[in-house]
Every structure is written in C-alpha cells, then in structure tokens.
Write a protein that holds these residues in place. Structure first.
Motif, PDB file in Angstrom:
ATOM      1  N   ILE A 127       0.702  -1.185   0.051  1.00 56.47           N
ATOM      2  CA  ILE A 127      -0.209  -0.252  -0.147  1.00 56.47           C
ATOM      3  C   ILE A 127       0.878   1.020   0.164  1.00 56.47           C
ATOM      4  CG2 ILE A 127      -1.752   1.027   1.471  1.00 56.47           C
ATOM      5  CD1 ILE A 127      -2.675  -1.334   2.531  1.00 56.47           C
ATOM      6  N   ARG A 128       0.675   2.426  -1.085  1.00 52.41           N
ATOM      7  CA  ARG A 128       1.881   2.979  -0.483  1.00 52.41           C
ATOM      8  C   ARG A 128       0.922   4.578  -0.556  1.00 52.41           C
ATOM      9  NH1 ARG A 128       6.549   1.876  -1.593  1.00 52.41           N
ATOM     10  NH2 ARG A 128       6.472   0.119  -2.633  1.00 52.41           N
ATOM     11  N   ARG A 129      -0.199   4.545  -0.848  1.00 52.64           N
ATOM     12  CA  ARG A 129      -1.209   6.243  -0.118  1.00 52.64           C
ATOM     13  C   ARG A 129      -2.739   5.790   0.236  1.00 52.64           C
ATOM     14  NH1 ARG A 129      -2.873   8.685  -5.714  1.00 52.64           N
ATOM     15  NH2 ARG A 129      -5.064   8.219  -4.711  1.00 52.64           N
ATOM     16  N   VAL A 130      -3.498   5.541   1.192  1.00 51.56           N
ATOM     17  CA  VAL A 130      -4.357   5.799   1.493  1.00 51.56           C
ATOM     18  C   VAL A 130      -5.215   6.675   1.873  1.00 51.56           C
ATOM     19  CG1 VAL A 130      -3.464   4.524   3.733  1.00 51.56           C
ATOM     20  CG2 VAL A 130      -3.858   6.654   3.897  1.00 51.56           C
ATOM     21  N   ASP A 131      -6.823   6.901   1.496  1.00 52.34           N
ATOM     22  CA  ASP A 131      -7.534   7.675   0.772  1.00 52.34           C
ATOM     23  C   ASP A 131      -8.433   9.268   2.438  1.00 52.34           C
ATOM     24  OD1 ASP A 131      -8.452   7.329  -1.223  1.00 52.34           O
ATOM     25  OD2 ASP A 131      -9.012   5.082  -0.529  1.00 52.34           O
ATOM     26  N   CYS A 132      -8.054   8.609   3.555  1.00 59.58           N
ATOM     27  CA  CYS A 132      -8.133   8.891   4.953  1.00 59.58           C
ATOM     28  C   CYS A 132      -7.028   8.936   5.788  1.00 59.58           C
ATOM     29  CB  CYS A 132      -9.567   9.261   5.508  1.00 59.58           C
ATOM     30  SG  CYS A 132     -10.011  10.020   5.882  1.00 59.58           S
ATOM     31  N   ILE A 133      -7.196   9.295   6.572  1.00 63.11           N
ATOM     32  CA  ILE A 133      -5.917   9.401   8.169  1.00 63.11           C
ATOM     33  C   ILE A 133      -6.989   9.763   9.283  1.00 63.11           C
ATOM     34  CG2 ILE A 133      -4.277   9.314   9.601  1.00 63.11           C
ATOM     35  CD1 ILE A 133      -3.006   8.864   6.937  1.00 63.11           C
ATOM     36  N   MET A 134      -7.132   8.838  10.002  1.00 69.11           N
ATOM     37  CA  MET A 134      -8.536   9.166  11.295  1.00 69.11           C
ATOM     38  C   MET A 134      -7.216   8.778  12.291  1.00 69.11           C
ATOM     39  SD  MET A 134     -12.254   8.240  12.018  1.00 69.11           S
ATOM     40  CE  MET A 134     -12.156   7.019  13.718  1.00 69.11           C
ATOM     41  N   SER A 135      -7.366  10.211  12.914  1.00 72.94           N
ATOM     42  CA  SER A 135      -6.252   9.395  14.321  1.00 72.94           C
ATOM     43  C   SER A 135      -6.546   9.801  15.767  1.00 72.94           C
ATOM     44  CB  SER A 135      -4.973  10.658  13.799  1.00 72.94           C
ATOM     45  OG  SER A 135      -3.886  10.887  15.092  1.00 72.94           O
ATOM     46  N   GLY A 136      -6.516   9.043  16.745  1.00 72.75           N
ATOM     47  CA  GLY A 136      -6.705   9.673  18.398  1.00 72.75           C
ATOM     48  C   GLY A 136      -5.362   9.690  18.911  1.00 72.75           C
ATOM     49  N   LEU A 137      -4.152  10.233  18.513  1.00 76.02           N
ATOM     50  CA  LEU A 137      -2.853  10.122  19.220  1.00 76.02           C
ATOM     51  C   LEU A 137      -3.055  11.268  19.298  1.00 76.02           C
ATOM     52  CD1 LEU A 137      -0.422   9.503  15.600  1.00 76.02           C
ATOM     53  CD2 LEU A 137      -1.504   7.037  17.663  1.00 76.02           C
ATOM     54  N   PRO A 138      -2.350  11.738  21.084  1.00 81.06           N
ATOM     55  CA  PRO A 138      -2.035  12.437  21.710  1.00 81.06           C
ATOM     56  C   PRO A 138      -0.709  13.311  21.407  1.00 81.06           C
ATOM     57  CG  PRO A 138      -1.246  10.230  22.755  1.00 81.06           C
ATOM     58  CD  PRO A 138      -1.462   9.631  21.423  1.00 81.06           C
TER      59      PRO A 138
END
Ligand SMILES: C[S@@+](CC[C@H](N)C(=O)[O-])C[C@H]1O[C@@H](n2cnc3c(N)ncnc32)[C@H](O)[C@@H]1O
Length: 203
Positions: A127-138
């Motif tokens: 996988i080289r690209r993603v359409d969306c990143i959803m983050s809960g990172l602090p």
C-alpha cells in the motif's frame, strides 16, 4: 459498601457521556498510569466524539481508511458501523494490551503497532497511499521529534486532497496543521471528558 456504591455511581455517570464499559474505562485508566505520554487520556473517547470524527469522513472518495491510536476501539466501532462496504479499514495501536483487546473485538480488521512506521508498514503490504487517516494520537504529549516524525509519515501516504482527521484536547496543533495541510476545518464537542477539538484537514 458505601464506597463501592459511590464509585459505581460515578462510573455510571461517566457512562452517560462515554459508552465504554466500566471494565474498558478501568483498563484505559490503568494503561494511562503505566505510560501517560503514550496513552494521553485517562478514558476512552465518548460516543459523541467518535460520531463527530466518523461524520467528517468524505466516504465517496474513501476506498481505504487508516485509524491511528485506536485505544480500546471507541472510534473504530463507529467507523466500522458507518463505512460503506467497499471501504477497507486498517488500524494502528502501539499499546500491546489495547492491541490484544482490539484483536479480540474486531477479528476481521488488520492491526499494526507503531504509527511512527506507518509508511514502511503499509509499503510492506503493497500500500503506497491511503484516502483518509483518522487519528486519536495524543500529539500534544509527544516530543517535538516524535510529533514531526509521525506527521511526516502521514504526509508520505496521503495523496493531495487526502483527508486527515484528528481530535486534540487543546488548540496547540492548529498552527502546525495549517502549515502542513491546504485546508483545516475545526469542530468541537463538549460531550467528552475532556472536551475535544476535531480537526478535519486536507493535504
Ligand atoms: C488518547 S488515546 C485515544 C484512543 C481511542 N482512539 C479513543 O478515542 O478512545 C491515544 C491512543 O494512541 C495510542 N498511541 C500512542 N502512540 C502511538 C503510536 N506511535 N502508534 C500507534 N498508537 C499510538 C495509545 O496507545 C492510545 O491508545
């Protein structure tokens, strides 16, 4: 007896905002005290916050979504329940105890550990690209170097127009996100402990 009653009453009150079970809430608390800067919060996100995060996703352009820092899966649950069938979901969670719980809860979802290795881990899956990143990172709890490294990984896998959605408990990230993304939209929810800012960004 009295203490037990008061304690369970407090957890019940929390549960009106937070749909996580008392067991999950206690686990979250324990993991926070074990590693505060990694976990970033004493309790999982509320259903209100999870719903707002998931509602920000532009599903019509989203074949692949990656969630970073899934914790006990508060947002993952909403994500899986609301995504179109064709959209693939991958999840990253660094804490091994949370990861084991996620694996048990969401048996069909591919799980990975460190978001700091995002681009390499995805490349190993072809996988080289993603359409969306959803983050809960602090991000606010990370060192400058750690925050920059993870943001650079996110930039590497998001194509132009790709979405990055994150929540934070302070406005600290706003300037940085404006420098790194062409569009930054802001939302709020007071129905979370603590209340949260939701950033919806486009690369
Ligand atoms: C504030 S909690 C949010 C958890 C969950 N998304 C929620 O909303 O309830 C942050 C989560 O990010 C995870 N995390 C921190 N650093 C990470 C990293 N480098 N890679 C993956 N997960 C990470 C923590 O273990 C923790 O579960």
């Amino acid at each position: 007896m009295l203490i037990k009653k008061a304690y369970s009453g407090r957890i019940k009150g929390m549960n009106e905002i937070n749909s996580a079970s008392s067991k999950e809430w206690l686990l979250f608390c324990r993991r926070f005290f074990h590693n505060p800067s990694c976990i970033g919060s004493v309790m999982p996100s509320s259903r209100f916050l999870a719903r707002k995060m998931v509602r920000s996703v532009a599903w019509e352009q989203c074949g692949l979504i990656v969630e970073l820092g899934a914790g006990t899966g508060s947002c993952t649950e909403y994500l899986l329940a609301n995504k179109p069938q064709r959209t693939k979901v991958l999840v990253f969670e660094k804490d091994p105890v949370f990861r084991a719980q996620l694996a048990e809860k969401f048996t069909a979802v591919p799980l990975y550990d460190d978001a700091a290795q995002l681009a390499e881990i995805l490349a190993a899956q072809g996988i080289r690209r993603v359409d969306c990143i959803m983050s809960g990172l602090p991000f606010a709890m990370f060192s400058d170097a750690e925050r920059q490294a993870i943001l650079a990984q996110i930039q590497r896998v998001l194509p132009r127009g790709g979405q990055f959605i994150t929540f934070q408990y302070s406005p600290q990230m706003y300037r940085e996100l404006c420098l790194k993304f062409s569009e930054v939209r802001i939302g709020f929810t007071f129905f979370n402990l603590p209340p949260a800012i939701i950033y919806s960004c486009r690369r």
